[in-house]
Design a protein around this motif. Structure first.
Motif, PDB file in Angstrom:
ATOM      1  N   ALA A  64      -7.299  -5.441   0.549  1.00 37.07           N
ATOM      2  CA  ALA A  64      -8.315  -4.527   0.010  1.00 37.07           C
ATOM      3  C   ALA A  64      -8.608  -3.403   0.994  1.00 37.07           C
ATOM      4  O   ALA A  64      -8.769  -2.235   0.595  1.00 37.07           O
ATOM      5  N   ALA A  65      -8.662  -3.735   2.286  1.00 38.70           N
ATOM      6  CA  ALA A  65      -8.901  -2.705   3.308  1.00 38.70           C
ATOM      7  C   ALA A  65      -7.761  -1.703   3.339  1.00 38.70           C
ATOM      8  O   ALA A  65      -7.979  -0.497   3.542  1.00 38.70           O
TER       9      ALA A  65
ATOM     10  N   ARG B  36       0.831  -1.215   0.000  1.00 37.96           N
ATOM     11  CA  ARG B  36       0.000   0.000   0.000  1.00 37.96           C
ATOM     12  C   ARG B  36       0.860   1.258   0.000  1.00 37.96           C
ATOM     13  O   ARG B  36       0.575   2.217  -0.726  1.00 37.96           O
TER      14      ARG B  36
ATOM     15  N   LEU C  95      -8.128   1.084   0.956  1.00 38.85           N
ATOM     16  CA  LEU C  95      -9.143   2.087   1.271  1.00 38.85           C
ATOM     17  C   LEU C  95      -8.532   3.276   2.001  1.00 38.85           C
ATOM     18  O   LEU C  95      -9.171   4.318   2.134  1.00 38.85           O
TER      19      LEU C  95
ATOM     20  N   ALA D 293      -8.803  -9.796   1.751  1.00 40.60           N
ATOM     21  CA  ALA D 293      -9.677  -8.741   2.269  1.00 40.60           C
ATOM     22  C   ALA D 293      -8.872  -7.693   3.031  1.00 40.60           C
ATOM     23  O   ALA D 293      -9.179  -6.494   2.979  1.00 40.60           O
ATOM     24  N   THR D 294      -7.833  -8.133   3.740  1.00 41.14           N
ATOM     25  CA  THR D 294      -6.967  -7.189   4.458  1.00 41.14           C
ATOM     26  C   THR D 294      -6.259  -6.264   3.488  1.00 41.14           C
ATOM     27  O   THR D 294      -6.168  -5.045   3.714  1.00 41.14           O
TER      28      THR D 294
ATOM     29  N   ILE E  85      -3.818  -2.542  10.537  1.00 46.89           N
ATOM     30  CA  ILE E  85      -4.722  -3.331   9.687  1.00 46.89           C
ATOM     31  C   ILE E  85      -4.063  -4.653   9.299  1.00 46.89           C
ATOM     32  O   ILE E  85      -4.704  -5.716   9.298  1.00 46.89           O
TER      33      ILE E  85
ATOM     34  N   GLY F 111      -5.576  -8.225  10.422  1.00 51.84           N
ATOM     35  CA  GLY F 111      -5.954  -9.167   9.374  1.00 51.84           C
ATOM     36  C   GLY F 111      -5.324 -10.529   9.579  1.00 51.84           C
ATOM     37  O   GLY F 111      -5.992 -11.564   9.433  1.00 51.84           O
TER      38      GLY F 111
END
Length: 260
Positions: A200-201, A135, A204, A197-198, A162, A166
């Motif tokens: 993807a979070a 990220r 955000l 999913a982590t 996060i 996760g």
């Protein structure tokens, strides 16, 4: 009264000593790797940043910054290695505490100890290095507005939190599925879904607020070497810790019969 190895907790102080040794060696290896391979790229990036600042201010700003430099690059290089060792030592302590909290007691002897130690290192790399790094990839020093330092640190800290949450959730669901009798593929798919999913979070979160005025090739090389330094750090930490912990378990006879 019967006391099994499974219910006898890990001796914390010996493990902490092994964690410090593993962390110190991991930090030293990572620091030397960065010094020899990544530091030349840092020097190039700093030179480009100084030229850009000089062009923006007519040359006066770069001259003033050069005059106000407190430490030579040689001193900074030494500081890089020393800092890496200190960070490695601290990481070794936290790694040991996480190991004891997660596993609580020896189980099935040195082979299991090795698997646990290296597995925890892989999880640490994934949660604290790879996912946040995807990220917010590493940027060379001197890049970025000084006024956004607090914001960038906050974003990086949020990415770390996060990532850790996760991986904790992924492990919880994996263990829960194992206790419920679910098959291995189902448990693996569940854990992998949580990791996706982590990630993807993480995306955000807001973007890095600063532009990176560095040539693309230089930036790519720096980021690859930074990630490689993290791989080396966690590999050495997990391998050395697992080796020492397995030797400790073997010496204490974890595989012995229950003692009455």
């Amino acid at each position: 009264m019967t006391v099994s190895a499974e219910t006898t907790p890990y001796p914390l102080l010996p493990l902490l000593g092994r964690g410090l040794a593993a962390g110190g060696l991991a930090g030293l290896a990572s620091g030397l790797f960065s010094l020899l391979l990544a530091e030349p790229l840092m020097d190039r990036a700093i030179g480009l940043e100084e030229k850009r600042a000089a062009a923006a201010s007519g040359g006066g700003h770069a001259h003033a910054a050069e005059a106000e430099e407190l430490f030579t690059r040689g001193t900074q290089h030494l500081g890089l290695v020393v800092t890496a060792v200190v960070v490695g030592l601290a990481l070794g302590v936290f790694f040991t505490l996480a190991y004891v909290l997660l596993y609580r007691a020896p189980r099935h002897g040195p082979a299991s100890t090795w698997k646990r130690g290296t597995g925890l290192a892989c999880a640490g790399f994934l949660a604290l290095s790879l996912l946040p790094g995807l990220r917010y990839p590493a940027n060379p020093p001197g890049v970025g507005d000084g006024g956004t330092v607090t914001e960038r640190q906050g974003l990086w800290l949020a990415a770390l939190v996060i990532g850790v949450l996760g991986l904790v959730l992924a492990r919880h669901l994996y263990v829960r599925g194992e206790r419920a009798g679910h098959g291995l593929p189902a448990r693996q798919l569940t854990a992998a879904g949580v990791v996706v999913a982590t990630l993807a979070a993480l995306f955000l979160l807001p973007d890095n607020p600063d532009a990176v005025p560095v040539p693309a090739a230089l930036l790519w090389d720096f980021r690859v070497l930074s990630l490689a330094a993290h791989v080396l750090l966690w590999t050495v930490l997990g391998t050395v810790f697992a080796t020492l912990a397995a030797r400790q378990a073997r010496g204490e006879g974890v595989q012995r019969d229950p003692v009455r």
